[in-house]
Design a protein around this motif. Sequence first.
Motif, PDB file in Angstrom:
ATOM      1  N   PRO A  74       4.378  10.505  -9.463  1.00 22.23           N
ATOM      2  CA  PRO A  74       3.637  10.291  -8.628  1.00 22.23           C
ATOM      3  C   PRO A  74       4.213   8.387  -9.253  1.00 22.23           C
ATOM      4  N   ASP A  75       4.747   8.645 -10.464  1.00 26.13           N
ATOM      5  CA  ASP A  75       4.989   7.017 -10.678  1.00 26.13           C
ATOM      6  C   ASP A  75       6.414   6.819  -9.935  1.00 26.13           C
ATOM      7  N   SER A  97       4.913  20.726 -14.012  1.00 29.23           N
ATOM      8  CA  SER A  97       3.916  20.070 -13.302  1.00 29.23           C
ATOM      9  C   SER A  97       5.117  19.207 -12.297  1.00 29.23           C
ATOM     10  N   THR A  98       4.050  17.965 -11.993  1.00 26.93           N
ATOM     11  CA  THR A  98       5.258  16.972 -12.067  1.00 26.93           C
ATOM     12  C   THR A  98       5.627  15.553 -12.570  1.00 26.93           C
ATOM     13  N   LEU A 103       0.522  15.788  -0.870  1.00 26.22           N
ATOM     14  CA  LEU A 103       1.223  14.502  -0.669  1.00 26.22           C
ATOM     15  C   LEU A 103       2.861  14.409  -0.908  1.00 26.22           C
ATOM     16  N   SER A 104       3.852  14.109  -0.744  1.00 24.77           N
ATOM     17  CA  SER A 104       5.224  14.150  -1.330  1.00 24.77           C
ATOM     18  C   SER A 104       5.269  13.947  -3.100  1.00 24.77           C
ATOM     19  N   GLN A 105       4.803  13.341  -3.333  1.00 27.28           N
ATOM     20  CA  GLN A 105       4.516  12.950  -4.981  1.00 27.28           C
ATOM     21  C   GLN A 105       4.061  14.008  -5.747  1.00 27.28           C
ATOM     22  N   HIS A 106       3.202  15.175  -5.017  1.00 28.84           N
ATOM     23  CA  HIS A 106       2.500  15.935  -5.702  1.00 28.84           C
ATOM     24  C   HIS A 106       3.052  17.094  -5.500  1.00 28.84           C
ATOM     25  N   TYR A 160       0.946  -1.163   0.091  1.00 36.30           N
ATOM     26  CA  TYR A 160      -0.080  -0.225  -0.071  1.00 36.30           C
ATOM     27  C   TYR A 160       0.810   0.889  -0.598  1.00 36.30           C
ATOM     28  N   GLY A 161       2.119   0.972   0.393  1.00 32.00           N
ATOM     29  CA  GLY A 161       2.966   2.543   0.059  1.00 32.00           C
ATOM     30  C   GLY A 161       3.794   2.451   1.415  1.00 32.00           C
TER      31      GLY A 161
END
Length: 772
Positions: free
Chosen positions: A763-764, A555-556, A455-458, A244-245
Amino acid sequence: MVSPIAASSKEGSPSKGDAPEPAPIRRLHESLVNRIAAGEIIHRPASALKELIENCLDAGATTIRIQIKDGGLKLLQIQDNGCGIKKADLPILAQRFTTSKLSTFSDLAHLTTYGFRGEALASISHVANLTVITKTRKDSCAWKAAYLDGELSPAHPGHAPDPKPCAGNDGTTITVENLFYNTPARLSAIRNSSEEYARILDVVTKYSVHNAGVSFSCKKAGSNTPDLSTPSSSTTHQAIRMLYGQGVAKDLLNIEVSPAAPISTKQKGKRKRKESDDLDEEEDGEDVLSNSDGEAVADETEWRAEVYFTNANYHAKKTVFLLFINHRLVESPRIKRAIEAVYTGVLPKGASPFVYLSLQLDPTTVDVNVHPTKREVHFLNEESITERIADEIQAKLARVGERVFEYQTLLTGGIAEPDTGKKSKGKEKMRDPEADSDEEHGHPTTTSAAKKKVLSQHKVRTSVADRTLDSMFPVAIPSRHGSREGVEEDDAEVGATPDTRVQHISESMCFLATIARLRERVRKAKHIQLAEILDKHTFVGVVDLQRELSLVQHSTKLYLVNHGALIEELFYQLGLRQFGDFSRLKLSPSPPLRQLIALAVDAEDTEKSKLSKSEIVDGIFDILISRRDMLFEYFSLSISAEGLVESLPLLLPKFMPNLDKLPLFLMRLGPQVNWTAEAECFDTFLHELAYFYTPGPGPLASALKRSAEDDPSDGGAERDDIGQVMAAEKWQIQHILFPAMRRYLVPPKSLLARDVVQVANVPDLYRVFERC
């Protein structure tokens, strides 16, 4: 008048006095009964896999490997290293109500295994082609058997249906093919294979969390890498982190609950209970259960629960709730609602938690036979047990209490750390100073808990002052390549200054219908998404100058762009934008046109041409001289009557083209421009002008590079010159051309084919690294 349809319906209907004949009652055929029963057990491929996984776990497997094709409809194979099946049991393996778990009805009260009714394999054999390969540790070889409608069937026509010896490892391999081939209604109701595969992964994920000591692997048939893989002998917390990460694992709390665990009555009073409340609070704070007559009854039932749940820092759009009762994956809306009620006052509106609950009860208090697929179970004292678990979760959340927020300062610096005595990676307890001042004056404030967590990935870099690739190799701002001597700017200044602001370039007033159509074609070809990327991009750096590749961020996402193609399109559109009203770049002294063309022709291979080099030079020279009035009027390309090139069009202020490419530009105007049609003439000339303006090494840099390669011992000066040219070109690309693209380029869709490619998405990347 009565219609024929109405008349016929009246004639066919019985009169009110005639009673209809009762239909006879018949016994359904056994195959039909079994197929109906199979439909109750096997709803979709995921439900079939759930039954098979439970059989593997009952067999004591420590490794389970799963292969899927077309969402499980074409192929569903599961292999384990469990105890296997005896050869003598294979003939009745797929018959209904054949099981090794029960012998009498009273055994249900002490059931500790997953399966017990003996319907899973039977149901599958009635709606699919079932093959079993099994080997016990005492067998010298494995045995293979095929099943159809619950009975042994030959694997190939003409063969006997008896099990056949074959090679195999200890354990059992079950292969299910062509699921629902004989139930077209059920098959048509199944959605696309991707959705079914996602359901299968969800089932395997949940069982992997609960059985952390078992190694699970799930992949598509033909794929080399599994989509889900867990090692054996891992902990529950490690399994949750892998599956689940890290985002869930870092905010995870763990408690164990039992009847002896103390419960604060104050916490009970604070929480609103959605379920019926049979629990009374005595004055001394002790908890008792009351029956229908109001008499106190002691809760002596032994049970134990282990809960992993997220704290107030984590929240998702949908609740993830894993419930295992006596190691069986089940659903309980009542328990789920009670736990969600705990988070009502903790999480923002619309946010949901992650909860994994493993509840172990006395088997005598659990009724597992209330649902065909064993999806639900009933047990005694459900309300009081649920109440106790929810209270303990709330008490743990209250003890943890504070919410922690993360913020990012620099992309290269990671998460800023507070200057405190305690070590915390990337986390700092934040308090708004304005809120402090408001509280001092007695004003109500909105706490930072109401702010939406990013979130960190965003998180996205927003400062263009952050480091680029070139900034890691500090150099002074280079001078422009090409000699400035003998060049004068008539209407615009060209200088290599750090000022990267792009001057405004207005569109010229042109009444030619041809130019209007070309401009309209550019506007219609605009790609909205690509335009947004270029408008809001952050330049990362030049990756390869020779191959014309650069990196930009939006963006990301990170994009690899062919800056040569983008710059050429930019200059084409700038030429079209300023048609008939160009600024001029004067050449002093003016070079002779014939000599420049001759230089370019000498460098070309003309052996296949029927004309000599001198004839080619004369032909191109005559074309340009005969059209010099048109070139000057529309493009500000001034050629004197004596054949001297006096000025060139200036497309972009503060940018001077590489004059080493001037001979090639003039030579290409002869064969590459269509001088016979107006629209094609303007379009092809502007493309050649854009090609001339696009940065590139040019003949001079190429000659210097060849010289340095031929004589490495004496190539130091040449290498310095090449390095200076390349540094100047990189500076122009970053500080002049990309800002100009942001303002003036209308990107067409054709650039997406090969010139703009997404290479990374944060995010990926987080999802990839969280599984490592």
